[in-house]
Design an enzyme around this catalytic site. Sequence first.
Site, PDB file in Angstrom:
ATOM      1  N   CYS A  99       0.858  -1.188   0.000  1.00 46.56           N
ATOM      2  CA  CYS A  99       0.000   0.000   0.000  1.00 46.56           C
ATOM      3  C   CYS A  99       0.895   1.239   0.000  1.00 46.56           C
ATOM      4  O   CYS A  99       2.105   1.156   0.228  1.00 46.56           O
ATOM      5  CB  CYS A  99      -0.933   0.020   1.208  1.00 46.56           C
ATOM      6  SG  CYS A  99      -0.080   0.176   2.791  1.00 46.56           S
ATOM      7  N   CYS A 102       2.761   1.825   3.279  1.00 44.75           N
ATOM      8  CA  CYS A 102       3.947   0.978   3.417  1.00 44.75           C
ATOM      9  C   CYS A 102       5.099   1.544   2.579  1.00 44.75           C
ATOM     10  O   CYS A 102       6.253   1.591   3.029  1.00 44.75           O
ATOM     11  CB  CYS A 102       3.644  -0.440   2.949  1.00 44.75           C
ATOM     12  SG  CYS A 102       2.186  -1.187   3.689  1.00 44.75           S
ATOM     13  N   ASP A 497      -3.423   6.863 -39.971  1.00 47.54           N
ATOM     14  CA  ASP A 497      -2.628   6.730 -41.195  1.00 47.54           C
ATOM     15  C   ASP A 497      -3.328   5.726 -42.113  1.00 47.54           C
ATOM     16  O   ASP A 497      -4.132   4.905 -41.662  1.00 47.54           O
ATOM     17  CB  ASP A 497      -1.225   6.234 -40.828  1.00 47.54           C
ATOM     18  CG  ASP A 497      -0.364   6.027 -42.055  1.00 47.54           C
ATOM     19  OD1 ASP A 497      -0.314   6.926 -42.905  1.00 47.54           O
ATOM     20  OD2 ASP A 497       0.236   4.935 -42.172  1.00 47.54           O
TER      21      ASP A 497
END
Length: 856
Positions: A99, A102, A497
């Site tokens: 997380c 952490c 393109d």
Amino acid sequence: MSDSSPAVPPDPDANRTLELRVPDMDCPSCAGKVTNSVERLEGIDALEPQVTSGRLVVEYDPTATSEAEIRERVQAAGYAIDDDSSASELTVSVPDMDCASCANKVANALEGLEDVSAVETRPTSGRVTVTASEGADSGAIVAAIESAGYEAAPLADDAAGSIGDERAVWRSRRALGTAIGGVLVAVGIALEFVVPGIDPLLGTVAGRSYELSHLLFIAAAVVAGTPILRNGYYSARNRSLDIDFLMSVGIVASVAAHHPFEGAMLAVLFSVAELLERFSMDRARDSLRELMDLSPDTATVRRADGSEETIPADDLEIGDTVIVRPGEKIPADGTVLEGQSAVDQSPITGESVPADKSEGDEIYAGTIPESGYLEVAVESEADDSTIARIVRMVEDAEREKTDREQFIDRFASVYTPIVVALAVAFALVPPLLFGASWSYWFLVGLTLLVISCPCALVISTPVSVVSGITSAARNGVLIKGGRHLETAGETDVLAVDKTGTLTEGDLSITDVIPLEGADEDEVLRRASAAERRSEHPIGQAIVGYADEQGVGQNGSDSEPDDDHDLEVSNFEALTGEGVRADVDGVTHYVGKPGLFDGLADLEHAHATTDGGATLSGMGYETTPQCDRECCLDVLTEVVPDLESEGKTVVVVGTDERPIGVIAVADRVRPEAEWAVSRVQEQGIRVVMLTGDNEGTARAIAEAVGIDEYHAELLPDEKLEWIDRLDDGGPDADDNRVAMVGDGINDAPALATASVGIAMGAAGTDTALETADVALMGDDLTRLPYLFELSGTANGVIRQNIWASLAVKAVLAAGAPVGIVTVIHAVVIGDMGMSLGVTGNAMRLANVEPETPDDHP
């Protein structure tokens, strides 16, 4: 056995490879500027800008240029070269770092080391990349991470792909402690609230009675809360105001203030929330592991003596011959030497239909032969295969934070201290100033303390980005970062393109019309001689057709007669127009009809008898000796007619006059019309930009359903149109413009667009490195899928962010009036929302590509 032959000294004139670290070259536009600058030098054979790693690989001829000149050109483009070879990177596995909180603790712990210059935490994959001076002690780096409370282990080079920890969450020590704590809480609740009559009194301390239930609650807080308190201690050491620190304060304060039930519930419920969050994060990590598991661990190699040997796939070397039997995974990129098989390429290109492979065909690591035996010549090392590059880029995509992610980080850094301050104020001010209940307002403050942690809010964006990017990679779409995923979902205009994108790019010659004293063979011979050095697809098509007809310059099955040999010199590519070369001492031009404006006096151009016969066959009235009006018909009537049929027209001639016309056709992709219509249904305006002529552009645009097209554009004019489309007009807001092309010829336009999308990038280093998004196969059905996935991802991210903010606001408003308790804050605000945003993000894995067959 030693080799007694003398060593051969290296050839000083042999081509060399130079690798430069250009740290500021961190986007396709930057790469384009650097390569354009270096390409001006003579003797540059190959350029490979690696945007994700900030490196430029140059292959050059030392007799034509030097390393110093290359460095000078890079610096002339405005980019500094990092010559600090004393720095090195160490990747460390930190599986419990799952997380943002952490990650902050780990980063804070590492920033104090003298040898560390940069720290990059990646909680989604459970890894930390540390840039440190050469010779830095890896043990000290690991120790610093462990001082933050996390187990860490350096990753060896051959294990760099390891993601997190695959151990079952529910069999961990923390899960056991949480279960025991839950049982203790359940028994305590039964004793205190269900059957209080049998709750034994254990004693009285300071006038307060303590029953067995209280002891059970305290024990539950200790058993389930030990990991929380441990992490809270490390948070305090690293000056990190995170969820672990806040929850630790809450648990200790609850028990100390004689609220053991709240402390126990806080410890158990938060621990359950952490386990569920870890489980959800493992699901996200599983999608990365699936990509890494595509490549096999071993390979069967045929040795020179004919024997077979099974070796680790990482030990394969370029030039090895590997044997692949049906059902086995191909261990490396290479070329088929022998055998044929239908090969499942879906792991790379996302294509569900197996591709037939036989001798000479290119093949990719991780793909699976469904039938037939193959022998493959290895052409890339294990860590440089297409699938390895895909895995690296998907991992690297986590490094770059989206705009929303950066906003959330800034918001959280302000939000958390404010709410913590409010929590303290609510706990102290009413009792001290107004004599209110300490117990009541303590619980209000404790509830706000829990609400103050923005865990669900912080993970709402990264978990969605990782889920979307890995889902796309499994379906043959490589998105190079969360920013590009976000931008693709906001696209207003798609510039397309023509050649190689809407069409298959497999050009074929349909008409050869000779003029003025020439015949078809002569026109083809001279055109192919001039075009042989060209890399343009049309030039290659002309050369190939001339070789097939046996009139090519050194191109037929048998060598041409000396009378047919043509001397070619002074070749020059005329950007966007064609080519010029001296053929047998006479300047020849091969290119667009407009190239001949002013080059020839058409009053002196006369068609030959053969030319007249050819024109007669096309329906034009001619005579055996056609006069000058006939030639005017060719250039003013035949050329437009050919272009109206969707053909590209090339005129061959000299300074004096045109000598012939060649028509080239390209087939529209079968899925192009469906893909364009699906993109338009998503509200995206589609515009075709092509260097081809007006007639061909119109025919292709009508065939695929594009209303707006711009033809006969030079590369710099394509850039101008990208800018115009981006501006959206004087009264409109700026648009987000995506550009899809072949990844090489359209590189400047791709780099300028908000999102550059390369077609058919599998095995193409340049496209993989420079494009923002790479469609690994030549499959236009992935284009509407990309926009659908990106739009859905943006919706999921918005849902996660606003839901997190709304829930936090409601809980914060309900806490002071007693509606919301600590249990609500943990169950709904922390555990519920963390699971909610993660589960919502996982929905992106359900977005699947559609095909025309799905909607007959």
